[in-house]
Enzyme design. Structure first.
Site, PDB file in Angstrom:
ATOM      1  N   GLN A  97      -4.908  -1.479   6.966  1.00 14.75           N
ATOM      2  CA  GLN A  97      -4.355  -0.117   6.740  1.00 14.75           C
ATOM      3  C   GLN A  97      -5.757   0.501   6.020  1.00 14.75           C
ATOM      4  O   GLN A  97      -5.543   1.817   6.223  1.00 14.75           O
ATOM      5  CB  GLN A  97      -3.211  -0.515   5.641  1.00 14.75           C
TER       6      GLN A  97
ATOM      7  N   ARG B 245      -7.459  -1.947  -5.547  1.00 16.15           N
ATOM      8  CA  ARG B 245      -7.577  -0.886  -4.358  1.00 16.15           C
ATOM      9  C   ARG B 245      -8.172   0.238  -4.700  1.00 16.15           C
ATOM     10  O   ARG B 245      -9.253   0.891  -4.025  1.00 16.15           O
ATOM     11  CB  ARG B 245      -6.337  -0.839  -3.904  1.00 16.15           C
TER      12      ARG B 245
ATOM     13  N   GLN C  91      -0.984   8.790  -2.700  1.00 19.07           N
ATOM     14  CA  GLN C  91      -1.847   9.504  -3.587  1.00 19.07           C
ATOM     15  C   GLN C  91      -2.018  10.929  -3.374  1.00 19.07           C
ATOM     16  O   GLN C  91      -1.851  11.393  -2.117  1.00 19.07           O
ATOM     17  CB  GLN C  91      -2.974   8.962  -3.716  1.00 19.07           C
TER      18      GLN C  91
ATOM     19  N   SER D 155       0.547   5.376   3.064  1.00 18.81           N
ATOM     20  CA  SER D 155      -0.473   4.960   2.495  1.00 18.81           C
ATOM     21  C   SER D 155      -0.217   3.964   1.302  1.00 18.81           C
ATOM     22  O   SER D 155       0.411   2.861   1.385  1.00 18.81           O
ATOM     23  CB  SER D 155      -1.564   5.891   2.065  1.00 18.81           C
ATOM     24  N   LEU D 156      -0.766   4.311   0.118  1.00 10.51           N
ATOM     25  CA  LEU D 156      -0.382   3.667  -1.249  1.00 10.51           C
ATOM     26  C   LEU D 156       1.157   3.482  -1.291  1.00 10.51           C
ATOM     27  O   LEU D 156       1.355   2.340  -1.814  1.00 10.51           O
ATOM     28  CB  LEU D 156      -0.894   4.732  -2.364  1.00 10.51           C
TER      29      LEU D 156
ATOM     30  N   HIS E 132      -8.760   5.952   4.789  1.00 10.56           N
ATOM     31  CA  HIS E 132      -8.349   5.513   6.131  1.00 10.56           C
ATOM     32  C   HIS E 132      -9.394   5.892   7.083  1.00 10.56           C
ATOM     33  O   HIS E 132      -8.995   6.462   8.163  1.00 10.56           O
ATOM     34  CB  HIS E 132      -7.111   6.181   6.348  1.00 10.56           C
TER      35      HIS E 132
END
Length: 320
Positions: free
Chosen positions: A264, A117, A11, A92-93, A214
């Site tokens: 995560q 999510r 993102q 991440s994503l 995170h």
């Protein structure tokens, strides 16, 4: 020939118009966008190609839009080149895109999951109360210590009880992203003294995100996500290794995916270590933006990089 790593962005890389050249020129890309739109009952091609930006950057929209754009680019590359990666990793994503590419999860399951999510992440913390900030100029361990010190100081000196400041991303040497309550991050920006942590100058740059990703503040979102992750039939044999954000280690078995993706959400992305542990010297970024190849150049300055984001770059990469 196949010793390269496939990278998939997270993102922040989204932009209106992403993926349109592939959609216009390749049947497999058109099919991918249509397939994804059907799964979500959401017109992903309109969202990606027309926006508006205010809609595209909403977390619940940006996440599936980035995954579909990455997988369209990946499938076009698969159709145009015989090369296949040694390993895949996403930021991440982007880890979900990497898992789709490796055959660990279906595109449909990935899109439904990242939609959930994204919604859960935005709902976890009220808009405006949390954020993320890049810290430039300090080492990894120095930023970890600074977060602990600033969190304590913000609580005692500024009365910000139970505030959170935590490392979210170890992106590259000298670039670490921190996450937490916005008022605590503002306190850190005002009071951080680089000399106290072995540096000569530190700069803090707020990121254009709407939640403290995170960090431990994402715990409620992680619990919602876990319920969805447990519904998925994970493939236990990947086409190639995937390096996970949580561990920075290679894996080709789906048996641990629920715990890896659940954790995560609240733990830092070990990006710099992941790149080093790929054990390759060539990297291709699939989808929107060029953030990850830029980070690779800071981590491994001699590495060869390419971006599969527009038609010209695809042609140049396939010729090489």
């Amino acid at each position: 020939m196949n010793h390269f790593a496939a990278l998939f962005p997270g993102q922040g890389s989204q932009h209106v118009g992403m993926g349109k050249e592939f959609y216009d020129n390749f049947k497999i890309a058109r099919h991918t966008y249509e397939e994804g739109s059907d799964f979500l009952k959401l017109d992903l091609k309109k969202l990606c190609f027309e926006g508006p930006d205010t809609e595209l950057k909403l977390t619940a929209n940006a996440q599936p839009a980035l995954v579909i754009t990455s997988i369209a680019a990946w499938r076009v590359f698969e159709s145009e080149s015989e090369r296949r990666p040694e390993v895949a990793l996403g930021h991440s994503l982007g880890e979900y895109s990497a898992l789709v590419a490796a055959g660990a999860i279906t595109l449909g399951d990935a899109l439904v999951t990242v939609r959930i999510r994204g919604q859960a992440m935005q709902e976890a913390v009220p808009v405006g109360t949390g954020g993320m900030t890049a810290v430039l100029g300090l080492g990894d361990e120095a930023v970890v210590r600074a977060c602990k010190d600033m969190q304590t100081e913000a609580a005692t000196e500024a009365g910000l009880k139970n505030c959170v400041i935590e490392v979210a991303n170890f992106n590259s040497p000298g670039q670490v992203v921190v996450s937490g309550h916005q008022k605590a991050l503002d306190y850190m920006k005002e009071h951080l003294n680089a000399a106290d942590y072995g540096g000569t100058r530190a700069k803090m740059i707020p990121l254009a995100v709407s939640a403290p990703f995170h960090s431990s503040l994402m715990k409620p979102a992680a619990e919602k996500l876990k319920k969805q992750l447990e519904k998925i039939s994970w493939n236990h044999h990947f086409a190639f290794d995937v390096i996970h954000n949580l561990t920075a280690e290679k894996n080709h078995d789906g048996s641990q995916m629920v715990s890896l993706l659940y954790e995560q959400m609240t733990k830092p992305v070990l990006w710099s270590s992941s790149i080093k542990n790929s054990c390759v010297n060539e990297f291709m970024e699939f989808g929107a933006g060029r953030v990850l190849t830029g980070l690779v150049k800071k981590i491994l300055p001699e590495a060869k990089t390419a971006n599969i984001d527009i038609l010209e770059n695809l042609k140049n990469t396939c010729k090489a």
